[in-house]
Design a protein around this motif. Structure first.
Motif, mmCIF file in Angstrom:
data_model
loop_
_atom_site.group_PDB
_atom_site.id
_atom_site.type_symbol
_atom_site.label_atom_id
_atom_site.label_comp_id
_atom_site.label_asym_id
_atom_site.label_seq_id
_atom_site.Cartn_x
_atom_site.Cartn_y
_atom_site.Cartn_z
ATOM 1 N N ASN A 1 37.433 43.027 32.469
ATOM 2 C CA ASN A 1 37.138 43.695 33.591
ATOM 3 C C ASN A 1 37.156 44.696 34.293
ATOM 4 O O ASN A 1 38.693 45.293 33.745
ATOM 5 N N ILE B 1 38.374 38.822 33.057
ATOM 6 C CA ILE B 1 38.023 39.142 34.777
ATOM 7 C C ILE B 1 38.384 37.408 35.383
ATOM 8 O O ILE B 1 38.558 36.514 34.486
ATOM 9 N N LEU C 1 32.322 34.056 41.846
ATOM 10 C CA LEU C 1 32.902 35.409 40.441
ATOM 11 C C LEU C 1 31.489 36.611 41.326
ATOM 12 O O LEU C 1 30.496 36.269 41.157
ATOM 13 N N ARG D 1 29.037 40.092 39.711
ATOM 14 C CA ARG D 1 29.105 41.139 38.340
ATOM 15 C C ARG D 1 28.441 42.020 39.129
ATOM 16 O O ARG D 1 27.415 42.046 39.649
ATOM 17 N N GLU E 1 27.835 34.730 39.443
ATOM 18 C CA GLU E 1 27.767 34.397 38.148
ATOM 19 C C GLU E 1 29.213 32.832 38.181
ATOM 20 O O GLU E 1 28.573 32.342 36.940
ATOM 21 N N ASP F 1 33.797 45.863 37.339
ATOM 22 C CA ASP F 1 32.406 45.190 37.166
ATOM 23 C C ASP F 1 32.916 44.042 37.802
ATOM 24 O O ASP F 1 31.527 43.560 38.130
ATOM 25 N N TYR F 2 34.062 43.313 38.155
ATOM 26 C CA TYR F 2 33.841 42.111 38.678
ATOM 27 C C TYR F 2 34.322 41.728 39.863
ATOM 28 O O TYR F 2 35.198 42.197 39.784
#
Ligand code: NDP
Length: 336
Positions: free
Chosen positions: A1, A26, A35, A37, A76, A97-98
């Motif tokens: 991540n 992540i 979660l 993305r 996600e 990113d996450y």
């Protein structure tokens, strides 16, 4: 991540050293969490304020914390019954990113939305800002002369088009010929003046023979100086932003013009009002969303996205926003 954190508080204009990209595993959502993305990240001028610890309407980002920001994301993994895997959402995940979220403030977007990033622009915060600032504070009437600063940008482009829908004569101000051509040829403003021209103030006066009834302020500085003497009795000034001053470290040198400003407001009975969009108008988002959706489907409102590829390019793109390097609503495509 990958995450971009605030490394130091910028002194003046932000530099690359004020940001740091870190990588970690992540994360895994706990009970009740999801979660996310990140697919798109919105870059907006207010982020400069969050980098500073000067008192403001919202708390600053702490040093070494992930920079904040509005995002489009995909669910996600979900341990929250309100979200299912694959949902596309509007979230506030920031420069990473996450992200893990408990779902608060996360809104599922319609599954059939062709271009979800519009929820960060024309159908989101900037469009809403344009709509409320112009219509509620600016109170434009048919035949009024409306002047719009940063006219090719996310907010300004929409302000001018809504003013045209309301029958106004609309003058844009933008940086450079390409932006000015776009504002008149594509967005349909009546005129657009280049703020970088040496005789900018004289050009503005020449195209406002009946003065200015509404000035939509996003910039401040030299642009406001040129507008001030042209304001009509009863003019309205929605104070949306002051981007020319966001990197200021102190008041500018030079003659004190406060008396000139106050005297103009007094003699011309001008209404000048600041606003913070969601704090002041959050309850009217639905009204905006249905009006804007209708205008978009009728082809009455056009917009432009400036899409930057890759999370790693976010700091540079943000620094460019404060120098007018963006052309349209600045959005980072985070998931390639
Ligand atoms: P834009 O997409 O318009 O991008 C910023 C633009 O500002 C640049 O492209 C540039 O346009 C202009 N600019 C940058 N630096 C300067 C400078 N030194 N002097 C003059 N102009 C400059 O951004 P947004 O539409 O997202 O935001 C516009 C304004 O609205 C900002 O001030 C922002 O803070 C404010 N805002 C306020 C909100 C509120 O709730 N009050 C909510 C959302 C936005 P050009 O090259 O054409 O000069």
């Amino acid at each position: 991540n990958r995450q971009i954190v605030l490394n130091s508080r910028p002194v003046g204009a932000p530099t690359p050293a004020d940001f740091r990209l870190i990588e970690s595993a992540i994360p895994t959502p706990a009970t009740g969490e999801i979660l996310l993305r990140t697919t798109y990240l919105s870059l907006d001028p207010y982020m400069r304020g969050r980098m500073s610890d000067a008192p403001s309407y919202a708390p600053p980002v702490a040093l070494n914390d992930v920079m904040v920001g509005g995002t489009i994301a995909r669910v996600e993994a979900s341990n929250n019954p309100q979200f299912k895997v694959g949902d596309v959402v509007l979230s506030y995940s920031g420069w990473q990113d996450y992200a893990i979220s408990n779902g608060e403030g996360v809104n599922v977007l319609p599954a059939d939305m062709a271009q979800p990033s519009l929820a960060l622009g024309v159908l989101g915060m900037p469009g809403f800002t344009a709509y409320m600032g112009l219509l509620d504070i600016g109170q434009p009437k048919a035949g009024d002369t409306v002047v719009v600063a940063a006219a090719s940008g996310a907010v300004g482009a929409i302000v001018g088009q809504i003013a045209k829908i309301n029958g106004c004569r609309v003058i844009g101000i933008a940086g450079g010929k390409d932006k000015c051509d776009y504002v008149t040829n594509d967005l349909g403003f009546d005129v657009c003046i280049d703020r970088k021209d040496a005789d900018f103030a004289a050009q503005l006066a020449a195209v406002c023979p009946s003065g200015i009834d509404v000035y939509f302020e996003s910039v401040g500085g030299a642009v406001f100086d040129a507008v001030l003497p042209l304001l009509n009795v009863g003019a309205r000034i929605p104070v949306c932003g002051l981007i020319a001053h966001y990197n200021d470290q102190q008041l500018p040198a030079g003659p004190d013009r406060l008396g000139l400003l106050m005297g103009t407001l007094l003699k011309k009975r001008i209404k000048m009002q600041g606003f913070i969009i969601f704090d002041d108008y959050g309850h009217r988002y639905g009204e905006f969303f249905s009006a804007m959706s209708q205008w978009l489907s009728d082809g009455k409102i056009k917009f432009k996205e400036d899409l930057v590829q890759g999370l790693e390019n976010t700091p540079e793109a943000f620094m460019g926003l404060l120098e007018g390097k963006n052309f349209g609503k600045l959005v980072v495509r985070v998931e390639q």
